[in-house]
Motif scaffolding. Structure first.
Motif, short mmCIF file in Angstrom:
data_model
loop_
_atom_site.label_atom_id
_atom_site.label_comp_id
_atom_site.label_asym_id
_atom_site.label_seq_id
_atom_site.Cartn_x
_atom_site.Cartn_y
_atom_site.Cartn_z
N ARG A 7 0.86 -1.19 0.00
CA ARG A 7 0.00 0.00 0.00
C ARG A 7 0.90 1.24 0.00
NH1 ARG A 7 1.03 1.92 4.72
NH2 ARG A 7 1.74 0.50 6.35
N GLY A 8 0.29 2.38 -0.31
CA GLY A 8 1.05 3.62 -0.36
C GLY A 8 1.64 3.99 0.99
N PHE A 9 2.72 4.77 0.98
CA PHE A 9 3.31 5.23 2.24
C PHE A 9 3.84 6.64 2.07
CE2 PHE A 9 7.94 4.88 1.46
CZ PHE A 9 7.94 4.17 0.27
N ASP A 10 3.92 7.36 3.19
CA ASP A 10 4.47 8.71 3.22
C ASP A 10 5.92 8.58 3.70
OD1 ASP A 10 5.45 11.16 4.14
OD2 ASP A 10 3.44 11.89 4.62
N PRO A 11 6.89 8.76 2.81
CA PRO A 11 8.28 8.49 3.20
C PRO A 11 8.77 9.35 4.36
CG PRO A 11 8.17 9.58 1.05
CD PRO A 11 6.78 9.21 1.42
N TRP A 12 8.32 10.62 4.40
CA TRP A 12 8.83 11.53 5.44
C TRP A 12 8.25 11.17 6.80
CZ3 TRP A 12 12.42 12.63 2.49
CH2 TRP A 12 12.21 12.87 1.14
N ARG A 13 7.00 10.74 6.78
CA ARG A 13 6.38 10.29 8.02
C ARG A 13 7.06 9.00 8.50
NH1 ARG A 13 0.88 11.46 9.84
NH2 ARG A 13 0.66 12.65 7.91
N GLU A 14 7.41 8.13 7.58
CA GLU A 14 8.06 6.86 7.95
C GLU A 14 9.44 7.12 8.56
OE1 GLU A 14 6.90 3.76 7.86
OE2 GLU A 14 5.01 4.17 6.83
N VAL A 15 10.19 8.03 7.96
CA VAL A 15 11.52 8.34 8.50
C VAL A 15 11.39 8.95 9.89
CG1 VAL A 15 13.59 9.78 8.21
CG2 VAL A 15 12.62 8.60 6.24
#
Lengths: 142, 78, 142, 78
Positions: C8-16
């Motif tokens: 599924r889609g992800f928000d890279p900045w939120r994940e980092v």
């Protein structure tokens, strides 16, 4: 392109996300984003760092940050750039500098990001003064 | 008119001042500016800017210029 | 170190940001973070891309992503790493891959991040199929 | 026992199958596995994995192995 000097703490990931969200024209047009964040460590040259003060030369700093970004833009295909640099008093774990580059391909994204942080370090007038257990000291260029 | 001279970081602390105004008369280079404002030799590796552009110590200075002296830059990251 | 495959889609900045917040032992111990994000563009080789399907080889993919991260760790001083790779159906502007490296210094942060994305591209079994106006096509290695 | 053979991406589509089981008897290399499952020559640049490790077509195959054929990898980013 945005260049900001900040005298307060910032969340680099939130800044990158917010900037990107404000650039709807970028959507679908870039394939690579490279971000570099420099962070204050709690030790340096064998001593515990309690605090750091970042002094800068107002106006000249902005001028050189812009120049470095424009140079990067002329050397590599860059879709957009964001540079944020702290000044004032920082605590360990505080972000010092953020460089984000959006580009078509990863070669140019990495190269431009690296160029900006390297040139910034030697040409944009900032000076670090650390407060350690043995007192304050100006950081020397390595 | 006159020349604005600015000092930053360790040089500002050593000289005990951040900014002074001097008469332009008799001053032809950045090196002359230093000799006018400081009683000690310029520290090795000192950087010079005129009107916020990096230049060499030999660079000519004119009435109205802003001349700045500062140590090597240590911004950015590790 | 964390490696994730996501369908599924992800928000890279939120994940980092979230990953970093979960590593309190890192606070004050790293000076450099380099992040690379690969994003789906809406055009490729002269054609509009409407959608992309990323196929992978379950288990083998994770194994090779881990191996590449361990190699990076053995070559450079790396404090931590996060790798996220999408599979399944993606739309233009969707992040495809995220590589984040935390390190003491920027040389190793840049080198390790670049190494991981380059090796991932040739050794981790993923295949892209684009849907363009002229129909679906498998992306060929360049 | 037997050998599990898997296909991915364009090779999976061309052969019209993702996975087959074959008898290990008479099969000594990854190349032999291909010949057993496909009626066409192996496409150039095809990659081979045995038990999820990249290997060459000449690599020996044993009973119980998982052998996979797939085109060059195109993950990651531009």
């Amino acid at each position: 392109m945005r260049i900001r000097l900040l005298d307060r703490g910032f969340d680099p990931w939130r800044e990158v996300a917010a900037y990107q969200a404000e650039q709807p024209q970028l959507a679908g047009k870039f394939g690579a984003t490279t971000v570099f964040v420099g962070t204050l460590r709690d030790f340096n040259q064998g001593e515990t760092v309690q605090r750091m003060t970042l002094e800068h030369y107002p106006d000249m700093t902005e001028k050189y940050l812009e120049r470095v970004c424009h140079e990067a833009q002329s050397r590599w295909q860059v879709a957009d750039m964001l540079v944020i640099h702290r000044h004032g008093v920082l605590a360990p774990n505080d972000p010092i500098v953020l460089v984000a580059v959006w580009s078509g391909h990863r070669d140019s994204a990495f190269a431009a990001c690296r160029y900006i942080i390297d040139e910034l370090k030697t040409r944009a007038p900032f000076w670090k003064k650390e407060e350690t257990e043995s007192g304050p000291r100006w950081v020397e260029q390595q | 008119m006159s020349i604005t001279v600015r000092f930053f970081a360790s040089i500002r602390e050593k000289l005990g001042k951040g900014e002074v105004l001097i008469e332009a008369k008799g001053v032809s280079s950045a090196s002359d500016v230093w000799d006018r404002v400081a009683s000690t030799p310029i520290p090795p590796n000192t950087l010079v800017a005129i009107n916020q552009e990096h230049v060499s110590l030999a660079q000519a200075v004119r009435d109205g210029d802003e001349v700045a002296f500062f140590p090597p830059i240590t911004g950015g990251a590790t």
